[in-house]
Design a protein around this motif. Structure first.
Motif, PDB file in Angstrom:
ATOM      1  N   MET A  22      43.292  39.281  17.447  1.00 36.87           N
ATOM      2  CA  MET A  22      42.903  40.446  16.700  1.00 36.87           C
ATOM      3  C   MET A  22      44.040  41.475  16.763  1.00 36.87           C
ATOM      4  SD  MET A  22      39.058  41.637  16.509  1.00 36.87           S
ATOM      5  CE  MET A  22      38.746  42.940  17.614  1.00 36.87           C
ATOM      6  N   SER A  23      44.348  42.094  15.655  1.00 36.92           N
ATOM      7  CA  SER A  23      45.460  43.033  15.621  1.00 36.92           C
ATOM      8  C   SER A  23      44.991  44.459  15.913  1.00 36.92           C
ATOM      9  CB  SER A  23      46.162  42.972  14.264  1.00 36.92           C
ATOM     10  OG  SER A  23      45.275  43.367  13.249  1.00 36.92           O
ATOM     11  N   THR A  24      45.925  45.262  16.347  1.00 39.05           N
ATOM     12  CA  THR A  24      45.647  46.661  16.663  1.00 39.05           C
ATOM     13  C   THR A  24      45.369  47.429  15.387  1.00 39.05           C
ATOM     14  OG1 THR A  24      47.121  46.538  18.563  1.00 39.05           O
ATOM     15  CG2 THR A  24      46.612  48.735  17.736  1.00 39.05           C
ATOM     16  N   ARG A  25      44.371  48.296  15.458  1.00 43.23           N
ATOM     17  CA  ARG A  25      44.055  49.192  14.348  1.00 43.23           C
ATOM     18  C   ARG A  25      44.280  50.624  14.828  1.00 43.23           C
ATOM     19  NH1 ARG A  25      38.312  47.131  12.179  1.00 43.23           N
ATOM     20  NH2 ARG A  25      38.816  48.360  10.340  1.00 43.23           N
ATOM     21  N   TYR A  26      44.375  51.515  13.875  1.00 47.71           N
ATOM     22  CA  TYR A  26      44.673  52.911  14.182  1.00 47.71           C
ATOM     23  C   TYR A  26      43.661  53.794  13.460  1.00 47.71           C
ATOM     24  CZ  TYR A  26      48.877  50.573  15.575  1.00 47.71           C
ATOM     25  OH  TYR A  26      49.754  49.702  16.171  1.00 47.71           O
ATOM     26  N   TRP A  27      43.142  54.777  14.184  1.00 48.56           N
ATOM     27  CA  TRP A  27      42.059  55.603  13.683  1.00 48.56           C
ATOM     28  C   TRP A  27      42.406  57.080  13.733  1.00 48.56           C
ATOM     29  CZ3 TRP A  27      38.586  52.619  11.518  1.00 48.56           C
ATOM     30  CH2 TRP A  27      38.459  51.303  11.973  1.00 48.56           C
ATOM     31  N   LEU A  28      41.913  57.802  12.736  1.00 47.06           N
ATOM     32  CA  LEU A  28      41.982  59.248  12.717  1.00 47.06           C
ATOM     33  C   LEU A  28      40.542  59.751  12.653  1.00 47.06           C
ATOM     34  CD1 LEU A  28      44.280  61.702  11.152  1.00 47.06           C
ATOM     35  CD2 LEU A  28      41.945  61.799  10.342  1.00 47.06           C
ATOM     36  N   ALA A  78      39.205  47.881  22.007  1.00 50.40           N
ATOM     37  CA  ALA A  78      40.150  48.176  23.092  1.00 50.40           C
ATOM     38  C   ALA A  78      41.573  47.942  22.595  1.00 50.40           C
ATOM     39  CB  ALA A  78      39.856  47.300  24.302  1.00 50.40           C
ATOM     40  N   GLY A  79      42.460  48.887  22.881  1.00 48.92           N
ATOM     41  CA  GLY A  79      43.854  48.797  22.460  1.00 48.92           C
ATOM     42  C   GLY A  79      44.147  49.494  21.141  1.00 48.92           C
ATOM     43  N   ASP A  80      43.119  49.855  20.383  1.00 45.85           N
ATOM     44  CA  ASP A  80      43.334  50.583  19.131  1.00 45.85           C
ATOM     45  C   ASP A  80      43.849  51.989  19.428  1.00 45.85           C
ATOM     46  OD1 ASP A  80      42.338  48.435  17.708  1.00 45.85           O
ATOM     47  OD2 ASP A  80      40.531  49.460  16.998  1.00 45.85           O
ATOM     48  N   GLY A  81      44.659  52.511  18.520  1.00 46.50           N
ATOM     49  CA  GLY A  81      45.155  53.874  18.645  1.00 46.50           C
ATOM     50  C   GLY A  81      44.189  54.859  18.016  1.00 46.50           C
ATOM     51  N   LEU A  82      44.106  56.042  18.592  1.00 51.88           N
ATOM     52  CA  LEU A  82      43.217  57.086  18.087  1.00 51.88           C
ATOM     53  C   LEU A  82      43.956  58.412  18.062  1.00 51.88           C
ATOM     54  CD1 LEU A  82      40.322  58.122  17.322  1.00 51.88           C
ATOM     55  CD2 LEU A  82      39.985  58.517  19.777  1.00 51.88           C
ATOM     56  N   VAL A  83      43.867  59.101  16.956  1.00 48.98           N
ATOM     57  CA  VAL A  83      44.406  60.453  16.845  1.00 48.98           C
ATOM     58  C   VAL A  83      43.297  61.325  16.265  1.00 48.98           C
ATOM     59  CG1 VAL A  83      45.436  60.077  14.555  1.00 48.98           C
ATOM     60  CG2 VAL A  83      46.320  61.876  16.017  1.00 48.98           C
ATOM     61  N   TYR A  84      43.211  62.536  16.775  1.00 52.14           N
ATOM     62  CA  TYR A  84      42.232  63.486  16.255  1.00 52.14           C
ATOM     63  C   TYR A  84      42.921  64.493  15.361  1.00 52.14           C
ATOM     64  CZ  TYR A  84      38.242  62.164  19.132  1.00 52.14           C
ATOM     65  OH  TYR A  84      37.191  61.500  19.691  1.00 52.14           O
ATOM     66  N   TYR A  85      42.250  64.805  14.253  1.00 45.43           N
ATOM     67  CA  TYR A  85      42.658  65.876  13.358  1.00 45.43           C
ATOM     68  C   TYR A  85      41.564  66.934  13.419  1.00 45.43           C
ATOM     69  CZ  TYR A  85      43.364  68.602   9.158  1.00 45.43           C
ATOM     70  OH  TYR A  85      43.537  69.652   8.294  1.00 45.43           O
ATOM     71  N   SER A  86      41.961  68.167  13.651  1.00 42.60           N
ATOM     72  CA  SER A  86      41.006  69.271  13.749  1.00 42.60           C
ATOM     73  C   SER A  86      41.274  70.289  12.654  1.00 42.60           C
ATOM     74  CB  SER A  86      41.109  69.951  15.117  1.00 42.60           C
ATOM     75  OG  SER A  86      40.833  69.039  16.154  1.00 42.60           O
TER      76      SER A  86
END
Length: 141
Positions: free
Chosen positions: A1-7, A39-47
């Motif tokens: 499974m590949s890494t996903r990235y979330w905002l 697990a391992g996915d990237g997460l960034v928050y936008y406020s």
């Protein structure tokens, strides 16, 4: 499974609490949002603001992390009916707040007309390019 990235779009006050306690919560605590993360996915928050319907407008990326091992869990009721779902996150404590306008001309996310409407979803999948660009801006690497 590949890494996903979330905002995730969350007020800065709520982001700070999540960073302090090491968890992620999105879309008003809905299970489906955190179940999409692995697990391992990237997460960034936008406020958009400092507070949830109030506060100073900041329009900034406010936290950066990686989804930790373990399943999502539901918080036990604490004197009310709000029982949000959460995921454990390893946050980068050196990440600094970065205004979206500093990166807007380079992001895939903002390259389409009406890109702000997409943010109303609360949780958006990012491209690897966008996650790397935001990460570099937030931690200087």
């Amino acid at each position: 499974m590949s890494t996903r990235y979330w905002l995730a779009v969350v007020s800065r006050d709520h982001v700070r609490r999540g960073v302090e306690l090491g968890f992620a919560q999105a879309n008003h605590g809905k299970r489906a949002a955190v179940e999409r993360m692995s697990a391992g996915d990237g997460l960034v928050y936008y406020s958009p603001r400092t507070g949830m319907r109030e506060g100073e407008p900041i329009k900034s990326f406010t936290a950066l992390g990686t989804i930790a091992e373990g399943p999502a869990w539901q918080v036990e009721e604490q004197g009310g009916c709000f029982r949000p779902w959460r995921r454990a996150v390893d946050y980068d404590r050196d990440a600094r707040q970065v205004p979206i306008d500093d990166l807007r001309t380079e992001l895939d996310l903002t390259s389409v007309p009406n890109w702000g409407i997409v943010l109303r979803r609360g949780l958006v999948e990012l491209t690897a390019h966008d996650f790397e660009l935001i990460s570099r801006a937030m931690v200087g690497q």
